[in-house]
Design an enzyme around this catalytic site. Structure first.
Site, short mmCIF file in Angstrom:
data_model
loop_
_atom_site.label_atom_id
_atom_site.label_comp_id
_atom_site.label_asym_id
_atom_site.label_seq_id
_atom_site.Cartn_x
_atom_site.Cartn_y
_atom_site.Cartn_z
N ASP A 24 2.41 1.59 -12.21
CA ASP A 24 1.20 2.39 -11.23
C ASP A 24 1.91 3.13 -10.44
O ASP A 24 2.73 3.26 -9.91
CB ASP A 24 0.11 1.66 -10.86
CG ASP A 24 -0.70 0.98 -11.07
OD1 ASP A 24 -1.09 0.65 -12.57
OD2 ASP A 24 -1.68 -0.25 -11.13
N PRO A 78 0.92 -1.77 0.23
CA PRO A 78 0.12 0.34 0.19
C PRO A 78 0.82 1.07 -0.24
O PRO A 78 0.51 2.29 0.16
CB PRO A 78 -0.50 -0.44 1.11
CG PRO A 78 0.24 -0.89 2.50
CD PRO A 78 0.47 -1.70 1.27
N THR A 134 -2.21 -6.43 1.40
CA THR A 134 -3.18 -5.57 0.03
C THR A 134 -3.89 -4.52 1.14
O THR A 134 -3.19 -4.70 2.75
CB THR A 134 -4.33 -6.19 -0.13
OG1 THR A 134 -5.28 -5.50 -1.22
CG2 THR A 134 -5.36 -7.62 1.08
N LYS A 194 -2.20 6.20 -12.85
CA LYS A 194 -3.42 7.43 -13.28
C LYS A 194 -2.82 8.64 -11.84
O LYS A 194 -2.52 7.92 -11.00
CB LYS A 194 -5.02 7.03 -12.05
CG LYS A 194 -6.21 8.10 -12.91
CD LYS A 194 -7.20 7.45 -11.44
CE LYS A 194 -7.92 6.43 -12.03
NZ LYS A 194 -9.10 6.24 -11.69
N GLY A 219 -0.19 -1.28 -6.86
CA GLY A 219 -0.19 -1.60 -5.47
C GLY A 219 -0.74 -2.41 -5.42
O GLY A 219 -1.67 -3.16 -5.78
N MET A 221 -11.34 2.10 -3.12
CA MET A 221 -12.21 3.25 -3.43
C MET A 221 -13.36 3.62 -3.42
O MET A 221 -14.71 3.99 -4.58
CB MET A 221 -12.26 2.60 -4.86
CG MET A 221 -11.09 2.24 -5.39
SD MET A 221 -10.71 1.53 -7.24
CE MET A 221 -11.12 -0.18 -6.97
N ASP A 265 -1.91 -5.33 -3.93
CA ASP A 265 -2.10 -6.72 -4.25
C ASP A 265 -2.47 -7.42 -5.40
O ASP A 265 -3.93 -6.42 -5.98
CB ASP A 265 -2.88 -7.87 -3.08
CG ASP A 265 -2.56 -9.26 -3.85
OD1 ASP A 265 -1.90 -10.27 -3.79
OD2 ASP A 265 -3.44 -10.07 -4.74
N1 SAH Z 1 -4.36 -3.28 -6.04
C1 SAH Z 1 -5.10 -2.60 -4.65
C2 SAH Z 1 -5.79 -2.06 -4.21
C3 SAH Z 1 -6.20 -1.13 -5.77
S1 SAH Z 1 -7.25 0.30 -5.94
C4 SAH Z 1 -4.61 -3.35 -3.25
O1 SAH Z 1 -4.75 -4.47 -3.09
O2 SAH Z 1 -4.34 -2.85 -2.06
C5 SAH Z 1 -7.09 1.15 -4.71
C6 SAH Z 1 -7.74 1.52 -4.17
O3 SAH Z 1 -7.04 0.35 -3.35
C7 SAH Z 1 -7.74 3.18 -3.52
O4 SAH Z 1 -8.70 3.71 -4.30
C8 SAH Z 1 -7.45 2.91 -2.13
O5 SAH Z 1 -9.01 2.84 -1.69
C9 SAH Z 1 -7.26 1.52 -1.71
N2 SAH Z 1 -5.93 1.87 -1.28
C10 SAH Z 1 -4.48 1.68 -2.22
N3 SAH Z 1 -3.12 2.17 -1.62
C11 SAH Z 1 -4.34 3.03 0.43
C12 SAH Z 1 -3.31 3.56 0.56
N4 SAH Z 1 -2.25 3.25 1.21
N5 SAH Z 1 -4.47 4.06 1.91
C13 SAH Z 1 -5.22 3.51 1.51
N6 SAH Z 1 -6.24 3.61 0.43
C14 SAH Z 1 -4.73 2.58 -0.24
#
Ligand code: SAH
Length: 410
Positions: free
Chosen positions: A91, A68, A174, A113, A144, A229, A146
């Site tokens: 990403d 994250p 994740t 993005k 980002g 999201m 997983d």
């Molecule tokens: N594959 C990623 C998720 C991708 S979708 C995973 O497994 O975490 C992107 C969303 O993940 C963001 O809009 C947010 O809701 C969440 N997210 C990812 N990193 C984050 C972080 N450091 N803090 C808070 N939300 C996060």
């Protein structure tokens, strides 16, 4: 030399560690004097050992989870693939996790993005991965969190599979577990919370009605609901949950940029969460956590309470690891940068605002001089100088804030 290259490329598959004995026709195609550029392809295609164009390339794609945001959460295996890659496709959310010590000649492809820019369409990302692999490259696709949790990793894997490109998936932590963890929320808790639901919350405002059974989720008192999201659609989500009978006092939180120096957390009863989020100005990337486990954050906020949280400090690589660790334990996000600065390090440095730089020598000040024009490198960045010469050089070069830290803290 060219003939040798043709011979080597057509007979050795360095990826799978296999070779094949070329046929007579193939060998003819490589004979010196024949400089036709298309010959290599021709020879490769005619090889009985490599049945089609796709598998003729010895390329390979690793879908690597970045976690994250805290660079330390990248897996050992993911890091290894990144260090050995010919090309890294990354990403925007994964930028802070790119190892600064990547190979200097690695190709770097941003596809994420970014505020104010259009993201690269998924189709194009798929094509890029396929193209790089077909050029015979080892590709690390850094995503980002997983790769298989709400990141469209499944679609990328399908595209690779369809194109006959071998790939692997390297999972990573994740956001749904790591981000609450840093905010003091254990997503399960014995005898209290026995289910965790991961939802993509912008789905609640989807045309054609939601696929998520918000009504069922609202009824479950022994669970934690984590929404990715879900910032913009939060009022709508909460509305659905309350309508379906969720207790308005259910402990809840919204966490922005969890695990990083810019982590922000807002907690409230679920009915009040949308208002609290609005007032605090929390923005994506953020996720919500709803359920009884959230109340533990009152006692377990180990990360948010670190005294130097919010500081993001650059240190030229090669120093004492104990210093780096001590800074991290105080809440500092440390970016260790090799000198001269690599392209990878440049991306990492400019991925988020810096607050300071630690210099041991005047040469280090010099080596970073050109980098001060980078995005996210404001004039308020402090030069912490461990050496009088370094401090003098920083002042000469016009650093607005120079602090000489001549005695290392005990
Ligand atoms: N594959 C990623 C998720 C991708 S979708 C995973 O497994 O975490 C992107 C969303 O993940 C963001 O809009 C947010 O809701 C969440 N997210 C990812 N990193 C984050 C972080 N450091 N803090 C808070 N939300 C996060």
């Amino acid at each position: 030399e060219r003939a040798f290259d043709r011979f080597f490329n057509s007979t050795v598959d360095a990826r799978r560690l296999v070779v094949h004995v070329p046929g007579e026709k193939e060998m003819e195609a490589w004979l010196p004097g024949d400089e036709g550029g298309s010959r290599t392809t021709h020879a490769t295609e005619s090889s009985p050992w490599k049945p089609d164009e796709e598998s003729a390339a010895s390329g390979f794609v690793s879908l690597v989870g970045a976690g994250p945001g805290d660079a330390g959460l990248l897996t050992v295996k993911g890091r290894q693939r990144l260090l050995n890659a010919d090309a890294v496709v990354y990403d925007h959310l994964a930028e802070t996790v790119i190892p600064c010590d990547l190979n200097r000649d690695v190709e770097l492809h941003p596809v994420g993005k970014k505020a104010g820019y259009h993201p690269v369409p998924q189709e194009e990302i798929n094509h890029l991965l396929i193209r790089l692999a077909q050029q015979g490259k080892r590709v690390a696709r850094l995503k980002g969190g997983d790769p298989y949790v709400f990141g469209r990793g499944g679609e990328e894997a399908q595209a690779l599979n369809k194109a006959g490109i071998p790939f692997e998936v390297i999972p990573c932590v994740t956001a749904a577990t790591a981000v609450p963890g840093y905010a003091g929320i254990p997503v399960t808790h014995r005898q209290e919370v026995v289910t965790v639901s991961l939802v993509t919350a912008h789905e609640s405002s989807k045309v054609g009605g939601p696929q998520i059974r918000w009504d069922l989720l609202a009824q479950d008192k022994h669970s934690t609901l984590v929404g990715y999201m879900g910032v913009t659609s939060l009022p709508e989500t909460v509305n659905r949950l309350l309508t379906a009978g969720m207790d308005p006092e259910t402990p809840s939180a919204m966490i922005e940029r969890g695990t990083t120096s810019r982590q922000r957390v807002v907690r409230a009863g679920v009915a009040d969460l949308p208002g609290a989020v609005l007032r605090s100005g929390i923005r994506p990337p953020a996720l919500f956590v709803i359920g009884p486990a959230v109340k533990h954050a009152e006692q377990l906020d180990w990360f948010g309470s670190r005294p130097l949280l919010g500081e993001r400090i650059l240190i030229p690589a090669g120093g004492e690891q104990s210093v780096v660790e001590a800074l991290e334990m105080s809440g500092v996000e440390v970016v260790e940068v090799p000198l001269p600065v690599s392209s990878a390090a440049r991306i990492v440095v400019s991925a988020a605002p810096l607050t300071g730089c630690i210099f041991r020598t005047a040469d280090e000040v010099e080596a970073l001089e050109d980098e001060r024009a980078l995005r996210n490198w404001g004039s308020e960045v402090v030069a912490f100088c461990v050496d009088e010469g370094a401090a003098a050089r920083a002042r000469d070069l016009g650093w607005a804030r120079v602090e000489a830290v001549l005695d290392a803290p005990a």
